[in-house]
Write a protein that holds these residues in place. Sequence first.
Motif, short mmCIF file in Angstrom:
data_model
loop_
_atom_site.label_atom_id
_atom_site.label_comp_id
_atom_site.label_asym_id
_atom_site.label_seq_id
_atom_site.Cartn_x
_atom_site.Cartn_y
_atom_site.Cartn_z
N LEU A 1 55.91 62.43 -149.36
CA LEU A 1 57.23 61.89 -149.73
C LEU A 1 57.80 60.96 -148.67
N LEU A 2 57.34 61.08 -147.42
CA LEU A 2 57.74 60.08 -146.41
C LEU A 2 57.22 58.71 -146.85
N GLY A 3 55.98 58.69 -147.35
CA GLY A 3 55.39 57.43 -147.82
C GLY A 3 56.11 56.88 -149.04
N LEU A 4 56.61 57.79 -149.88
CA LEU A 4 57.32 57.36 -151.08
C LEU A 4 58.74 56.88 -150.75
N ALA A 5 59.36 57.53 -149.77
CA ALA A 5 60.75 57.18 -149.41
C ALA A 5 60.83 55.84 -148.69
N ALA A 6 59.76 55.50 -147.93
CA ALA A 6 59.81 54.29 -147.09
C ALA A 6 60.17 53.01 -147.85
N ARG B 1 58.85 72.10 -138.90
CA ARG B 1 59.63 71.32 -137.93
C ARG B 1 58.87 71.12 -136.61
N LYS B 2 57.83 71.94 -136.40
CA LYS B 2 57.02 71.79 -135.17
C LYS B 2 55.81 70.88 -135.40
N ARG B 3 55.45 70.63 -136.63
CA ARG B 3 54.18 69.93 -136.90
C ARG B 3 54.30 68.42 -136.66
N PRO B 4 53.18 67.77 -136.28
CA PRO B 4 53.24 66.35 -135.89
C PRO B 4 53.44 65.42 -137.09
N MET B 5 54.52 64.66 -137.04
CA MET B 5 54.80 63.70 -138.12
C MET B 5 54.66 62.26 -137.64
N GLY B 6 54.44 62.08 -136.33
CA GLY B 6 54.23 60.73 -135.78
C GLY B 6 53.07 60.05 -136.47
N ARG B 7 52.07 60.82 -136.88
CA ARG B 7 50.87 60.26 -137.52
C ARG B 7 51.19 59.57 -138.86
N VAL B 8 52.31 59.96 -139.50
CA VAL B 8 52.72 59.28 -140.74
C VAL B 8 53.74 58.18 -140.42
N ILE B 9 54.64 58.51 -139.47
CA ILE B 9 55.72 57.56 -139.15
C ILE B 9 55.12 56.27 -138.56
N LYS B 10 54.06 56.41 -137.76
CA LYS B 10 53.47 55.24 -137.09
C LYS B 10 52.99 54.18 -138.11
N ILE C 1 63.86 64.20 -140.21
CA ILE C 1 63.49 62.78 -140.21
C ILE C 1 64.33 62.04 -141.25
N THR C 2 64.84 60.88 -140.87
CA THR C 2 65.56 60.04 -141.83
C THR C 2 64.80 58.75 -142.07
N VAL C 3 64.65 58.43 -143.35
CA VAL C 3 63.97 57.19 -143.75
C VAL C 3 65.04 56.26 -144.31
N ILE C 4 65.20 55.10 -143.68
CA ILE C 4 66.15 54.11 -144.20
C ILE C 4 65.33 53.15 -145.05
N GLY C 5 65.35 53.39 -146.35
CA GLY C 5 64.46 52.69 -147.29
C GLY C 5 64.57 51.18 -147.16
N ASN C 6 63.47 50.53 -147.48
CA ASN C 6 63.36 49.10 -147.22
C ASN C 6 64.04 48.19 -148.24
N GLY C 7 64.46 48.74 -149.36
CA GLY C 7 65.15 47.92 -150.34
C GLY C 7 64.23 46.91 -150.98
N HIS C 8 63.11 47.41 -151.52
CA HIS C 8 62.11 46.50 -152.06
C HIS C 8 62.61 45.70 -153.25
N ALA D 1 50.27 59.06 -147.95
CA ALA D 1 51.58 58.47 -147.64
C ALA D 1 51.46 56.95 -147.60
N ILE D 2 50.37 56.46 -146.96
CA ILE D 2 50.19 55.00 -146.86
C ILE D 2 49.88 54.41 -148.24
N ILE D 3 49.10 55.15 -149.04
CA ILE D 3 48.79 54.66 -150.39
C ILE D 3 50.08 54.52 -151.21
N LEU D 4 50.94 55.55 -151.14
CA LEU D 4 52.18 55.50 -151.92
C LEU D 4 53.04 54.33 -151.47
N ALA D 5 53.17 54.15 -150.15
CA ALA D 5 53.95 53.02 -149.63
C ALA D 5 53.29 51.71 -150.05
N GLY D 6 51.94 51.70 -150.05
CA GLY D 6 51.18 50.50 -150.40
C GLY D 6 51.41 50.03 -151.84
#
Length: 374
Positions: free
Chosen positions: A97-102, A117-126, A146-153, A178-183
């Motif tokens: 859903l991070l990929g979908l929200a972006a 809340r402890k698990r690594p999310m940098g791997r998606v955010i990057k 984490i807050t996603v400020i959507g890109n306004g596609h 996540a990257i596929i959904l954003a893609g």
Amino acid sequence: MKILPIENLRGVIEIPGDKSISHRSIIFSSLADTPVEIENFLRGADCLSTVECMKSFGADIEIDGEKVLVKGNGLHGLREPENVLDAGNSGTTLRLLLGLAAPQNFITTFTGDSSLRKRPMGRVIKPLSEMGASIVGRNENKNLPITVIGNGHLQAENSKLKAIIYQMPVASAQVKSAIILAGLYANGVTTIIEPAPSRDHTEKMLSAFGARIEKFGNTVKVYPAESLTAPKKITVPNDISSAAYWIVLAAVTKNSAVTLKNVGVNQTRTGILDVLKEMGAQIELENLRESGGELSADITVTSSKLRGVEIGGAIIPRLIDEVPALAVAAAFCEGTTVIHDVGELRVKESDRLQAIADSSIKFRQAVLKLRRRI
Ligand code: S3P
């Protein structure tokens, strides 16, 4: 409750629906223009977190026993959630859903339970940030909330996410998805290269929804989409990760033969079967069938004498969730089993390597007791 020991194991077992496919069935159906019925959906807490999050994005989801009816508002029809989205314990919910929200034209804030809340999310955010997404998280953009400020596609061509070529440092279906959904919302063709192929349920299901996704070896290419055309019905196969425990139990228990019905045998998930066969287990697949690009089969396991093996490298993503079950099988093998390249298990819901090591002493005692009985 009294649990009596068994001499052997015989019969037919129907295990629950696949968790990874259940998550994806809810998310992708919520992005379609027409209603979708999902059969054999796994009603576990993780998948229900996905249901709640997608409802917050505006999808209408009705759960009636094992049937689920999803009415989405289309690929470009998500609405801004009124509150923080809680992914609970579910890494798959959060990362997809991070990929979908972006690429959306609104703000989404995510949180989760104390483990997530402890698990690594940098791997998606990057990678999403490289695509131009604005994402901020605690602990230098690595952890929830984490807050996603959507890109306004929808607003302007140049506000779309950028299509990138991304070389993933670790094989991860959650990050890839996540990257596929954003893609799907990007301004060109997004290319993802994995060190070894991880589970490909996202690619298969989105292709069944009409998205253009190409796969060559470790590389996935995603084309932007205007809309998704959903099938009327998705049937989720049973979960090979849940089947794994029964498969191992039948393989190591004398005079046993168990059939597991309708288990998902997607090639990116069947590493456990390959390793058990290499250990000497007798495993047969029957009634092979395909639905929505996903293969399923009835798996019959007959007990046999097992020997230790050494595994690592490209097979690991194909059995990453089954390593604890394989460790149990290894305890019954003649000879030593060595499993390399499983550092990812330290950052799952719990540190699974530590958990395997911690239980091994208790387990050894239990095995010796059991062996004396059979
Ligand atoms: C999953 C991917 C895997 C797996 C998890 C489910 C998925 O995680 O361990 O249980 O549904 O995409 P990673 O992507 O972190 O390897």
